[in-house]
Write a protein that holds these residues in place. Structure first.
Motif, PDB file in Angstrom:
ATOM      1  N   GLY A   4     -22.874  36.753  53.180  1.00  0.00           N
ATOM      2  CA  GLY A   4     -22.849  35.023  52.709  1.00  0.00           C
ATOM      3  C   GLY A   4     -23.420  35.351  51.788  1.00  0.00           C
ATOM      4  N   GLU A   5     -23.023  34.192  50.960  1.00  0.00           N
ATOM      5  CA  GLU A   5     -23.686  34.397  49.485  1.00  0.00           C
ATOM      6  C   GLU A   5     -24.872  33.346  49.425  1.00  0.00           C
ATOM      7  N   TYR A   6     -25.748  33.065  49.332  1.00  0.00           N
ATOM      8  CA  TYR A   6     -26.821  32.043  48.998  1.00  0.00           C
ATOM      9  C   TYR A   6     -27.531  32.217  47.327  1.00  0.00           C
ATOM     10  N   GLU A   7     -28.336  30.794  47.155  1.00  0.00           N
ATOM     11  CA  GLU A   7     -28.927  30.541  45.762  1.00  0.00           C
ATOM     12  C   GLU A   7     -29.531  30.319  45.972  1.00  0.00           C
ATOM     13  N   HIS A   8     -31.163  30.766  45.116  1.00  0.00           N
ATOM     14  CA  HIS A   8     -32.369  31.049  45.777  1.00  0.00           C
ATOM     15  C   HIS A   8     -32.761  30.352  43.991  1.00  0.00           C
ATOM     16  N   THR A   9     -34.343  30.219  44.219  1.00  0.00           N
ATOM     17  CA  THR A   9     -34.645  30.145  43.079  1.00  0.00           C
ATOM     18  C   THR A   9     -36.011  31.174  42.752  1.00  0.00           C
ATOM     19  N   ILE A  10     -35.792  31.965  42.064  1.00  0.00           N
ATOM     20  CA  ILE A  10     -37.067  32.283  41.391  1.00  0.00           C
ATOM     21  C   ILE A  10     -38.163  31.849  41.229  1.00  0.00           C
ATOM     22  N   ASP A  11     -39.569  31.652  41.836  1.00  0.00           N
ATOM     23  CA  ASP A  11     -40.713  31.283  41.066  1.00  0.00           C
ATOM     24  C   ASP A  11     -41.268  31.515  39.775  1.00  0.00           C
ATOM     25  N   ASP A  12     -42.349  31.375  39.639  1.00  0.00           N
ATOM     26  CA  ASP A  12     -42.879  31.823  38.149  1.00  0.00           C
ATOM     27  C   ASP A  12     -43.913  32.810  38.714  1.00  0.00           C
ATOM     28  N   LYS A  13     -44.508  33.557  39.691  1.00  0.00           N
ATOM     29  CA  LYS A  13     -44.455  34.427  39.830  1.00  0.00           C
ATOM     30  C   LYS A  13     -43.813  35.632  40.511  1.00  0.00           C
ATOM     31  N   GLY A  14     -42.320  35.510  40.600  1.00  0.00           N
ATOM     32  CA  GLY A  14     -41.305  36.112  41.178  1.00  0.00           C
ATOM     33  C   GLY A  14     -40.679  36.491  42.392  1.00  0.00           C
ATOM     34  N   ARG A  15     -41.610  35.687  42.819  1.00  0.00           N
ATOM     35  CA  ARG A  15     -40.714  34.886  44.205  1.00  0.00           C
ATOM     36  C   ARG A  15     -39.710  34.556  44.099  1.00  0.00           C
ATOM     37  N   LEU A  16     -39.009  35.470  45.554  1.00  0.00           N
ATOM     38  CA  LEU A  16     -37.466  34.877  45.700  1.00  0.00           C
ATOM     39  C   LEU A  16     -37.508  34.441  47.396  1.00  0.00           C
ATOM     40  N   ALA A  17     -37.142  32.938  47.718  1.00  0.00           N
ATOM     41  CA  ALA A  17     -36.795  32.965  49.430  1.00  0.00           C
ATOM     42  C   ALA A  17     -35.526  33.753  50.377  1.00  0.00           C
ATOM     43  N   LEU A  99     -32.942  38.709  35.814  1.00  0.00           N
ATOM     44  CA  LEU A  99     -33.138  37.889  36.179  1.00  0.00           C
ATOM     45  C   LEU A  99     -33.772  36.708  35.570  1.00  0.00           C
ATOM     46  N   GLY A 100     -33.640  35.845  36.054  1.00  0.00           N
ATOM     47  CA  GLY A 100     -33.834  34.021  35.961  1.00  0.00           C
ATOM     48  C   GLY A 100     -34.723  33.384  36.504  1.00  0.00           C
ATOM     49  N   ASP A 101     -34.796  31.787  36.310  1.00  0.00           N
ATOM     50  CA  ASP A 101     -35.651  31.351  37.811  1.00  0.00           C
ATOM     51  C   ASP A 101     -34.178  30.832  39.068  1.00  0.00           C
ATOM     52  N   GLN A 102     -33.053  31.851  38.759  1.00  0.00           N
ATOM     53  CA  GLN A 102     -31.967  31.036  40.153  1.00  0.00           C
ATOM     54  C   GLN A 102     -31.717  32.757  39.979  1.00  0.00           C
TER      55      GLN A 102
END
Length: 143
Positions: A4-17, A99-102
């Motif tokens: 699969g393919e998923y779009e997730h946010t990267i938070d200000d601390k660099g964490r990715l779900a 990588l930015g915020d997405q």
């Protein structure tokens, strides 16, 4: 198995779900490293250990082997998921993959890739342009 393919946010601390469907396979840990084509690759620890053994067994006298080892190992980050199923992507890896915020997380069976959305769109366009070549590869497999 990562699909699969998923779009997730990267938070200000660099964490990715990490997608919920991927998390069980990563309970033992995950290794993130530089990938091909300016993406990141993520491996369950057991798959990473298998890959590391194979790459480490290649002849060190080969320049290509040394470059491959540098690419895979020098930027690798060994981590575990936090309680929310996130990983902290180190700054150097975020910069490498631009990588930015997405981020797009793409499952590739035994591992997954993490892409900047713009780069992922370029990959999809290239896949569309090469669809007939992929069909030939499947035919070679008698599939």
């Amino acid at each position: 198995m990562f699909l699969g393919e998923y779009e997730h946010t990267i938070d200000d601390k660099g964490r990715l779900a990490i997608p919920a469907r991927f998390r069980d396979a990563l309970n033992e840990g995950v290794v993130i490293t530089r990938g091909f084509d300016k993406c990141l690759m993520g491996f369950p620890r057991s798959v990473w250990e298998e890959l590391a053994r194979q790459v480490s067994s290649l002849p060190i006298g080969s320049e290509e082997t040394r470059q491959l080892q540098r690419m895979l190992f020098s930027g690798a980050a060994d981590m575990t998921l936090d309680r929310q199923g996130r990983i902290l992507i180190p700054q150097n890896l975020r910069e490498f993959a631009e990588l930015g915020d997405q981020a797009i997380i793409a499952g590739l069976n035994r591992h997954f890739e993490i892409w900047a959305p713009r780069r992922w769109q370029n990959v999809l366009s290239a896949m569309d342009a090469n669809a007939s070549l992929f069909a030939q590869k499947l035919a070679e497999l008698r599939f």
